[in-house]
Design an enzyme around this catalytic site. Structure first.
Site, PDB file in Angstrom:
ATOM      1  N   GLY A  98       0.821  -1.204   0.000  1.00 18.56           N
ATOM      2  CA  GLY A  98       0.000   0.000   0.000  1.00 18.56           C
ATOM      3  C   GLY A  98       0.848   1.244   0.000  1.00 18.56           C
ATOM      4  CG  HIS A 106       0.061   2.605   8.602  1.00 19.25           C
ATOM      5  ND1 HIS A 106      -0.389   1.716   9.552  1.00 19.25           N
ATOM      6  CD2 HIS A 106       1.222   2.084   8.119  1.00 19.25           C
ATOM      7  CE1 HIS A 106       0.469   0.711   9.641  1.00 19.25           C
ATOM      8  NE2 HIS A 106       1.451   0.908   8.784  1.00 19.25           N
ATOM      9  CD  GLU A 107       2.962   3.566   5.175  1.00 20.85           C
ATOM     10  OE1 GLU A 107       4.076   3.387   5.706  1.00 20.85           O
ATOM     11  OE2 GLU A 107       2.148   2.639   4.985  1.00 20.85           O
ATOM     12  CD  GLU A 150       7.562   1.834   7.345  1.00 16.72           C
ATOM     13  OE1 GLU A 150       8.026   0.996   8.121  1.00 16.72           O
ATOM     14  OE2 GLU A 150       6.738   1.574   6.455  1.00 16.72           O
TER      15      GLU A 150
END
Length: 878
Positions: free
Chosen positions: A262, A298-299, A265
């Protein structure tokens, strides 16, 4: 298959590195077919007498210099490493290699996509760029110089801060990036190409101005604003909720179409699958918008929980991923609706992770061994890992959890650590023994929590007898620490005030109507005093632990809870259980060729929820939607494919028929709210309920025009796609025309076209297999693009009950052939596609035989990748 069996890596074999790479200067001279990589490392010996063994795969070695002296001939080179004996305590090692990004279809390491260079190094992709100690516990200072042709690569990006740019001969230019923080090689990133960007800024809590940039292909610039807004919300939320502030001068996001995951990071330079960046109302759905906000968050959150504090080894993956998924779940809950978000997360867990827990690839959230690390980027490590992090939050409360997080960062900033380090920080900060939490990390499978209630009318006490177990444990089951949130309801649905015996470890909410029980033993009882009447227990509120709950509720109990409980999860869960019981009863009738029956209890409960004018429309939508086919199948030792599908569809159609006028009225009311698209929780909830009503009504042939009208109105992609999905499930004469119309409108937008492919791949149509076979021959289907592969083959195997599980086995044969073809292109994606075969023993004997044959065919292939070999071999060995 290859005669060489891949090796197995064990957590118990972990040993610290014997060398440290203190700093690395990377110079890339980019070229599609022959990129030159010069890697200059400052190395320190930690343990003398050991050879320096550097990881490296698919590299063309040109030269090795030790403190300026050519030692290329002294190196031992294998297909996976370069070894060299060095007696010096500190030295400089320069390695020159050549790689071919253009032909790298695995999308690991450095590859080229749509004319742009891109990297993906987690978990072990950096070794495909240069020889290195490619392990997360070796942290180095990285400086990166990128040299490239200006015409093809106007943008040159890497981690950290930009410190120098310049012009070179032959129309080339360069950029030098310096990352001021030590990081493992898996966080390295490089992007180069002719990208455009939007720019904004964020003022941090400590007053610094951070430049924010999102890089995309030029035609996608108008689809970046939601991602930028999401990033700024993420930064603000992390400061306010966790006190964590961003630490570089610039934060960059790059969106690419060809990406295995997806997003990634990488420090300061996040590389994203374009699916989780690009959005505007006419191309993206509410689900897309929410997904973008969640993945952006999230990242970004990984900057601290993953980058500043990273993993010692890959067995600790859930340390960063479970914790960061928990954080992104909390972020989305705060941005939208906590109740809706919790239910959606539980559905995702049950539909995807629970089956994983019961299959041949079952593993603890901290796996103890692996063949291919990429196979352990799983729902178990991520989503179940997040549930385990949530257990700490539930047990300690928000204040206690934040105390633990603060101590965790104080102790471990800049370090590579373990799950034990996280647990110890939580325990020490709160002065509580959490050692039993370790059992959640090392035992696989979904626990069962069996609860029985006993009311004593003379003593006016009510006792919950709780027992926990784990199926199929290879070793003796070690009881888990399970927090159980409970309430008690009177027969009128009123919450009772709770009083628990003083000896019981329990916490009460401020109203004294909810207790948090700490279950720590295999079998344990909890007694409530001053209970005036036999109550109905409200169990596992908020889904306080990731378990199978077993309690023998009567239909009237479930009906009461579904309309009266104060906890939205319990209300949703009670209706779902009522529906699931109805489905299970009818599957038995189906198997005996008896007529199917719809109970009064379910009819009344459905109407009660649907017509609740005070309820959140999103919660109504979630509640009245029947349990998913996957979750229904999980209730049986042997899954009767035909019965599961037919009973669930029949039940939905009967409810649609019973409440046709009410559903029409609700639909009309919500459809009448014509306004410009907003990504706002009120609007999302209304669209969600409207489209659930549409899905019910479209089960009735007389209502086809309703779906067709919504499709043709083209108001926003959420509504268009919801309508087209219902149309695709039918055999109506207008079906093909609607699908063709959608294709002609959106054929030049890859992400929207993925939706078109996915709709047909998941369609419950009599000729579903033939449709999917045609899709892989379509001119717009590309095996090299993971999104396109997942939209067709991934959806087909995972959700198309009728097509994949055809009784003649042709669905299995088709997907097996696709896996074999894909394995030679992108093993990581092929391994995801093979997953639906892993539960082959859960089906009838005829289907078992076909699925086993398909697995054996895959395993017989020469040079099968480690990724696919591990899953197939474990499945057949089960």
């Amino acid at each position: 298959m290859s005669s060489v069996t891949p090796s197995i890596h064990y957590l118990s074999d972990y040993t610290p590195p014997v060398f440290d790479i203190e700093s690395v200067y990377l110079e890339f001279e980019l070229n599609p077919s022959h990129t030159k990589v010069t890697n200059t490392m400052q190395v320190r010996c930690i343990q003398s007498g050991q050879p320096l063994v550097l990881d490296g795969e698919q590299l063309d070695l040109k030269q090795v210099l030790l403190d300026g002296e050519d030692v290329t001939e002294d190196c031992l080179l294998t297909g996976e490493s370069l070894s060299l004996h060095v007696s010096k305590p500190q030295f400089e090692l320069k390695i020159v290699t050549q790689i071919a990004p253009q032909s790298n279809t695995s999308l690991e390491g450095l590859y080229r996509t749509s004319g742009n260079y891109c990297t993906q190094c987690e978990a072990e992709g950096f070794r495909k760029i240069t020889f290195f100690l490619d392990r997360p516990d070796v942290l180095s200072f990285f400086t990166t110089k990128i040299v490239a042709d200006k015409q093809d690569n106007a943008v040159l990006l890497s981690n950290g801060n930009l410190i120098e740019t310049g012009e070179l001969a032959d129309n080339r230019h360069y950029a030098i990036w310096e990352d001021p923080y030590r990081k493992p090689s898996y966080l390295f990133a490089l992007v180069a190409g002719n990208l455009k960007h939007i720019e904004d800024h964020y003022i941090t809590a400590d007053g610094r101005k951070v430049a924010l940039r999102i890089y995309v292909e030029p035609q996608n610039l108008d689809k970046c604003q939601h991602a930028m807004d999401s990033l700024k919300r993420s930064m603000k939320w992390d400061e306010e909720r966790f006190g964590l502030i961003y630490d570089l001068d610039i934060y960059m996001i790059v969106a690419v179409d060809d990406f295995n995951m997806g997003a990634m990071e990488n420090k300061g330079l996040n590389v994203f699958n374009s699916k989780f960046v690009l959005a505007k109302p006419d191309t993206a759905t509410d689900v897309d918008y929410e997904g973008i906000e969640a993945v952006i968050g999230h990242e970004y959150f990984h900057n601290w929980t993953g980058n500043r504090v990273t993993c010692r080894d890959w067995f600790q993956l859930t340390l960063k991923e479970g914790l960061t998924v928990f954080r992104d779940q909390e972020f989305t809950a705060d941005m939208l609706s906590p109740a809706v978000k919790r239910i959606e997360d539980v559905k995702r867990l049950r539909n995807n992770q629970f089956p994983e827990d019961s299959g041949p690839m079952a593993h603890p959230i901290q796996p103890q061994s692996y063949i291919e690390m990429n196979n352990f980027y799983t729902m178990t490590v991520y989503e179940k890992g997040a549930e385990v992090v949530r257990l700490y939050h539930t047990l300690l409360g928000e204040t206690g959890f934040q105390k633990g997080m603060k101590l965790y960062f104080e102790r471990h900033d800049g370090q590579a650590v373990t799950v034990e380090d996280f647990r110890n920080a939580m325990a020490d900060a709160n002065q509580v023994d959490l050692s039993q939490m370790h059992h959640w990390y090392i035992q696989s499978g979904t626990p069962t929590l069996e609860v029985k209630g006993h009311y004593d009318p003379f003593a006016q006490t009510y006792t919950l007898h709780c027992q926990q177990s784990l199926p199929d444990q290879a070793v003796a089951f070690q009881p888990l620490l399970i927090p159980i949130k409970v309430g008690l309801l009177s027969k009128e649905g009123k919450e009772l005030t709770l009083k628990v015996a003083e000896s019981t470890q329990v916490e009460m909410n401020t109203q004294q109507t909810q207790a948090l029980l700490w279950m720590q033993e295999g079998s344990q009882s909890f007694t409530f005093e001053n209970v005036p009447e036999p109550p109905t227990p409200s169990l596992l509120r908020g889904f306080s632990a990731p378990v199978h709950l077993q309690y023998d509720y009567a239909d009237q109990d479930l009906s009461l809870l579904s309309r009266a409980d104060s906890d939205s999860f319990v209300r949703w869960e009670s209706f779902q259980t009522l529906a699931l019981n109805e489905i299970k009863r009818n599957i038995k009738r189906h198997e005996k060729d008896q007529p199917l029956e719809l109970s009064t209890a379910l009819i009344e409960a459905f109407g009660s929820v649907l017509l609740d004018s005070e309820a959140d429309p999103a919660l109504i939508a979630l509640t009245i939607s029947m349990p998913d086919l996957t979750y229904i199948g999980e209730q049986f030792e042997v899954i009767n494919v035909d019965a599961v599908y037919e009973v669930q569809r029949w039940l939905r159609a009967q409810l649609a028929l019973t409440y046709q006028s009410e559903l029409q009225e609700m639909y009309g009311k919500l459809a009448g709210v014509q306004q410009a698209y907003r990504y706002h929780k009120t609007d999302i909830a209304q669209r969600m309920l409207k489209n659930v009503c549409l899905r019910y009504l479209m089960l009735l042939e007389s209502q086809f025009e309703l779906g067709q009208q919504q499709f043709q109105s083209q108001q926003n992609m959420t509504d268009v796609l919801a309508a087209l999905e219902t149309i695709a499930h039918t055999d109506h004469a207008q079906r093909d025309g609607c699908l063709q119309s959608f294709y002609e409108t959106w054929q030049h937008d890859p992400l929207v076209l993925d939706k078109w492919f996915a709709l047909q791949s998941g369609s419950h149509h009599l000729h579903a297999l033939e449709h999917v076979q045609a899709l892989v021959e379509h001119k717009d289907f590309k095996y090299e693009n993971p999104n396109r592969v997942r939209s067709v083959l991934g959806v087909f195997g995972r959700v198309n009950l009728l097509g994949f599980h055809r009784a003649d086995g042709r669905g299995y044969e088709f997907l097996a052939n696709q896996v074999i073809k894909l394995d030679g292109i992108n093993p990581q994606v092929a391994a995801r596609i093979v997953a639906p075969f892993t539960h082959w023993q859960r089906y009838d004997q005829q289907r078992q035989a076909f699925m086993k044959s398909a697995l054996q065919k895959i395993l017989s292939v020469d040079s099968l990748s480690k990724d696919v070999y591990e899953i197939v071999s474990k499945s057949l060995a089960e």
